[in-house]
Design a protein around this motif. Structure first.
Motif, short mmCIF file in Angstrom:
data_model
loop_
_atom_site.label_atom_id
_atom_site.label_comp_id
_atom_site.label_asym_id
_atom_site.label_seq_id
_atom_site.Cartn_x
_atom_site.Cartn_y
_atom_site.Cartn_z
N ASN A 18 0.82 -1.20 0.00
CA ASN A 18 0.00 0.00 0.00
C ASN A 18 0.86 1.26 0.00
OD1 ASN A 18 -2.06 1.86 0.33
ND2 ASN A 18 -1.97 1.69 2.59
N ILE A 19 1.17 1.76 -1.20
CA ILE A 19 2.03 2.94 -1.32
C ILE A 19 1.28 4.04 -2.08
CG2 ILE A 19 4.19 3.84 -2.28
CD1 ILE A 19 5.26 0.93 -2.12
N PRO A 20 1.12 5.21 -1.47
CA PRO A 20 0.47 6.33 -2.19
C PRO A 20 1.26 6.66 -3.46
CG PRO A 20 0.77 6.87 0.14
CD PRO A 20 1.54 5.60 -0.11
N VAL A 21 0.58 6.80 -4.56
CA VAL A 21 1.26 7.02 -5.85
C VAL A 21 2.15 8.26 -5.80
CG1 VAL A 21 -0.69 8.32 -6.85
CG2 VAL A 21 0.89 7.05 -8.35
N GLU A 22 1.74 9.24 -4.98
CA GLU A 22 2.54 10.48 -4.91
C GLU A 22 3.87 10.28 -4.18
OE1 GLU A 22 -0.45 10.07 -3.65
OE2 GLU A 22 -0.53 10.69 -1.52
N ASN A 23 4.02 9.10 -3.56
CA ASN A 23 5.29 8.82 -2.86
C ASN A 23 6.29 8.06 -3.72
OD1 ASN A 23 3.92 9.96 -0.79
ND2 ASN A 23 4.19 8.26 0.67
N VAL A 24 5.91 7.78 -4.96
CA VAL A 24 6.81 7.04 -5.87
C VAL A 24 7.38 8.03 -6.89
CG1 VAL A 24 6.96 5.18 -7.56
CG2 VAL A 24 5.47 4.93 -5.55
N HIS A 25 8.67 8.28 -6.79
CA HIS A 25 9.33 9.28 -7.65
C HIS A 25 10.25 8.57 -8.63
CE1 HIS A 25 7.83 12.24 -4.76
NE2 HIS A 25 8.31 11.48 -3.80
N ARG A 26 9.66 8.08 -9.72
CA ARG A 26 10.50 7.35 -10.67
C ARG A 26 11.30 8.31 -11.53
NH1 ARG A 26 9.11 6.79 -16.10
NH2 ARG A 26 7.11 7.75 -16.67
N ILE A 27 12.42 7.83 -12.02
CA ILE A 27 13.20 8.58 -13.01
C ILE A 27 12.54 8.35 -14.38
CG2 ILE A 27 15.47 8.74 -14.14
CD1 ILE A 27 16.71 7.66 -11.50
N PHE A 28 12.34 9.40 -15.17
CA PHE A 28 11.68 9.26 -16.47
C PHE A 28 12.71 8.75 -17.49
CE2 PHE A 28 8.31 10.78 -14.33
CZ PHE A 28 7.92 12.12 -14.43
N GLY A 29 12.80 7.42 -17.56
CA GLY A 29 13.78 6.83 -18.49
C GLY A 29 13.47 7.15 -19.94
N GLU A 30 12.22 7.54 -20.19
CA GLU A 30 11.80 7.79 -21.58
C GLU A 30 12.16 9.22 -22.02
OE1 GLU A 30 10.06 7.58 -18.88
OE2 GLU A 30 8.16 8.67 -18.95
N ALA A 31 12.62 10.03 -21.07
CA ALA A 31 12.89 11.45 -21.39
C ALA A 31 14.29 11.62 -21.99
CB ALA A 31 12.76 12.30 -20.12
N ILE A 32 14.57 12.83 -22.44
CA ILE A 32 15.93 13.15 -22.92
C ILE A 32 16.86 13.08 -21.71
CG2 ILE A 32 17.41 14.97 -23.89
CD1 ILE A 32 14.81 16.02 -25.31
N PRO A 33 17.88 12.24 -21.73
CA PRO A 33 18.70 11.98 -20.53
C PRO A 33 19.19 13.23 -19.82
CG PRO A 33 19.26 10.41 -22.23
CD PRO A 33 18.31 11.39 -22.87
N GLU A 34 19.77 14.16 -20.59
CA GLU A 34 20.34 15.35 -19.95
C GLU A 34 19.25 16.19 -19.27
OE1 GLU A 34 23.08 13.59 -22.70
OE2 GLU A 34 20.95 14.16 -22.92
N VAL A 35 18.08 16.26 -19.91
CA VAL A 35 16.96 17.01 -19.33
C VAL A 35 16.46 16.31 -18.08
CG1 VAL A 35 14.56 17.77 -19.75
CG2 VAL A 35 16.28 17.96 -21.57
#
Ligand code: 6PG
Length: 243
Positions: free
Chosen positions: A98-115
């Protein structure tokens, strides 16, 4: 010069024994914390076993809604890609407790890496207490590569150990895959660094880092030495076989 000033090394008969120790350590730290617990996950096969153990045995023992989840590194792939560290954690743990979605801070692997390295650095600054501009995580979980890499800091990119940014773009030395990684100063600023290592194939690098101090200065893992926190190595017997 690679050095590990002081650390605690525990050897376990099995991955389940190691996972149990990790789970109890996490439970005690989270449940006694007076604040939202800022916890950094690792990718890799050993963490996957630990995630499964937590999902099966610690559904109710840990106050999951008191944890802010971050990642120590991420492959630059979409979150539904089997190489994604976020997907590994979601499939094996985050989707099962049971983890609130707002507590999960994933890295956006799909984004431009440097950004994304900049975005994630700013997100960490907003969510994690800072000391002299450096975020102080409550716990960082690290796996260990056979080449001695930790997170996505590889032996040919040791500059990332002392980089002044919170996150950086790294490149896997053989696949050339881009990665986003926390930098060494951030890792070393954590209150608890837990290095989890299993398997015979890691026995040589474990010996070089923990048993044979003279061979270890080319490994990123040898540069992991907490500034004010604690470092503990949780190793199974196979990985510790040369110690
Ligand atoms: C990754 C991990 C990496 C991992 C080691 C060990 O993104 O791959 O963060 O640092 O922990 O490569 O992985 P294994 O446990 O699968 O050997």
């Amino acid at each position: 010069m690679g050095f590990i000033v002081s650390c605690d090394v525990k050897v376990f008969k099995s991955i389940d024994d190691l996972s149990y120790y990790f789970a109890e350590l996490l439970m005690n730290e989270v449940n006694s914390a007076k604040h939202l617990f800022n916890f950094v996950l690792s990718g890799g096969s050993t963490p996957k076993n630990i995630f499964n153990f937590l999902a099966i045995n610690y559904q109710t023992k840990i106050n999951w809604n008191r944890i802010n989840f971050f990642w120590g590194d991420e492959r630059c792939v979409p979150p539904d890609n089997d190489e994604s560290n976020y997907k590994l954690a979601f499939d094996n743990l985050l989707s099962k407790v049971n983890i609130p979605v707002e507590n999960v801070h994933r890295i956006f692997g799909e984004a431009i890496p440097e950004v994304e390295a900049d975005r994630y650095s700013e997100l960490i600054k907003k969510n994690v207490p800072l000391e002299n501009g450096i975020p102080i995580f409550d716990m960082i979980m690290l796996g260990l590569g056979v080449d001695g890499h930790i997170a996505s800091i590889f032996p040919d990119q040791l500059n990332l150990i002392n980089a002044n940014t919170i996150c950086a773009v790294a490149i896997h030395p053989s696949s050339n895959q881009k990665r986003i990684t926390l930098t060494g100063k951030v890792i070393n600023s954590s209150k608890n660094i837990v290095s989890v290592v299993t398997g015979e194939k890691k026995s040589k690098v474990v010996y070089d880092i923990l048993g044979n101090k003279y061979n270890s200065n080319e490994y990123p893992a040898s540069m992991i030495s907490p500034i004010n926190g604690k470092l503990i190595w949780l190793i199974d017997q196979s990985a510790a076989s040369l110690l």
